[in-house]
Design a protein around this motif. Structure first.
Motif, PDB file in Angstrom:
ATOM      1  N   LEU A  79       0.727  -1.114  -0.116  1.00 20.35           N
ATOM      2  CA  LEU A  79      -0.142   0.155   0.166  1.00 20.35           C
ATOM      3  C   LEU A  79       0.790   1.217  -0.013  1.00 20.35           C
ATOM      4  O   LEU A  79       0.345   2.237  -0.211  1.00 20.35           O
ATOM      5  N   THR A 114      -7.299  -0.725   6.788  1.00 15.57           N
ATOM      6  CA  THR A 114      -6.054  -0.343   6.010  1.00 15.57           C
ATOM      7  C   THR A 114      -6.227   0.408   4.666  1.00 15.57           C
ATOM      8  O   THR A 114      -7.198   0.090   3.908  1.00 15.57           O
ATOM      9  N   SER A 115      -5.231   1.188   4.523  1.00 13.22           N
ATOM     10  CA  SER A 115      -5.238   2.057   3.114  1.00 13.22           C
ATOM     11  C   SER A 115      -4.053   2.436   2.791  1.00 13.22           C
ATOM     12  O   SER A 115      -2.990   2.465   4.009  1.00 13.22           O
ATOM     13  N   ALA A 116      -3.589   3.167   1.890  1.00 14.03           N
ATOM     14  CA  ALA A 116      -2.648   3.862   1.582  1.00 14.03           C
ATOM     15  C   ALA A 116      -2.271   4.946   2.520  1.00 14.03           C
ATOM     16  O   ALA A 116      -3.197   5.501   2.993  1.00 14.03           O
TER      17      ALA A 116
END
Length: 346
Positions: free
Chosen positions: A182, A337-339
């Protein structure tokens, strides 16, 4: 232990001890014959079997079918989502086979006491979950051939005592690789205690993923705690208050991940925009967290089924093909969750 249970236990030991003396063999040898182990000479086996028959000894699993078979499952404690999932997996698996499950903890009764209770109840065997086995207990289990299966033992047991777990190292490595993919390069971890085999393996998986990505390990953003919410909350606050805080944190359990989420809230950080959070376990609370947790899923139902299957095999005198069984984990992605923000806004 009840008076009746204690009396039954003493009678069992007394009879087997008398048979051992009459046959001129050790109690361990008699126990091997009782559990139909193959490492006893044919002549000795025939002699002991004859004495067992003469004195009317009935193996626990060969009693009147009207008498329900039982297994005992012992936990360190009955708190936390992991315990609930493991207990449910074992109860469901045993229920399909018509087997009753007695549960207990080591908080007020030692492992040694539970081994005695297993004999007193005439149970098929004992499943021990996340506990430390003393050398004396291991020796007794091996010498007397007591049917015992371990789930996620805290220390490496004797090879004669089967244990069941999951692919902790590769599961943790996959979780961190996801965070790296990510765009996170500053990844912290709330790890388990180093004396825990599962905790140590998950930390090693975390470190392996960083090393493969060319990112140095930084102990400043790593803290080890019990698989516990309160300890994880305190540890997470330390990590997030570091001079160079992480943009993502991997927690070694769901209970610890909940501590990370609360620490982020107290620090005014939005998950996942300011901080991505990844967990290990995927118990029921993972999907109910806010936001729902991305996690490494343990196959709890299969864990329970395998533990029950292996235990019943041991009760019938059959050893598993391997002393250690590891079940595969699975990565489950949700919205925790993510970048990292810098990548999101680029």
């Amino acid at each position: 232990m009840t008076g009746r249970g204690k009396g039954r236990q003493e009678a069992q030991y007394g009879l087997l001890t008398s048979i051992a003396a009459e046959a001129g063999v050790s109690l361990s040898t008699v126990s091997k014959v009782v559990h139909r182990r193959r490492d006893v000479g044919a002549a000795t086996r025939d002699q002991v079997e004859g004495l067992l028959a003469r004195y009317g000894y009935v193996r626990p699993w060969e009693r009147d079918p009207a008498t329900p078979r039982q297994i005992i499952v012992v936990f360190r404690d009955l708190s936390g989502p992991y315990t609930l999932e493991v207990a449910r997996g074992i109860v469901d698996a045993a229920g399909e086979l018509g087997i009753d499950v007695v549960t207990g903890t080591t908080s007020r009764r030692s492992i040694s006491g539970w081994l005695e209770e297993c004999v007193a109840l005439g149970a098929a065997g004992l499943v021990i979950v996340i506990s430390m086995l003393a050398e004396e207990d291991q020796r007794r289990i091996v010498e007397q051939r007591l049917p015992v299966v371990l789930i996620d033992p805290l220390s490496a047991p004797s090879e004669d005592i089967p244990s069941i777990g999951v692919t902790n190292w590769s599961g943790a490595r996959e979780a961190v690789q996801h965070l790296l993919g990510l765009g996170h390069t500053r990844i912290g971890m709330v790890a388990g205690r180093s004396h825990s085999l599962a905790g140590a393996a998950r930390l090693h998986g975390y470190r392996a993923a960083l090393e493969e990505a060319g990112i140095p390990y930084d102990p400043v953003v790593v803290r080890s705690t019990d698989f516990d919410y309160t300890e994880a909350l305190a540890a997470s606050l330390q990590i997030l208050r570091a001079a160079e805080p992480p943009t993502a944190v991997f927690a070694a359990s769901d209970a610890q991940a909940l501590g990370v989420l609360e620490a982020a809230r107290q620090q005014g950080l939005a998950v996942p925009d300011d901080l991505a959070v990844m967990s290990f376990d995927d118990t029921l609370v993972a999907a109910m967290a806010c936001p729902p947790l991305s996690a490494v899923r343990q196959p709890f139902e299969e864990l329970g089924r395998e533990a029950t299957r292996v235990l019943l095999e041991l009760a019938e005198g059959r050893m598993p093909v391997s002393p250690r069984i590891e079940l595969a984990t699975e990565l489950v992605l949700r919205t925790s969750t993510s970048a990292p923000r810098a990548v999101n806004t680029a």
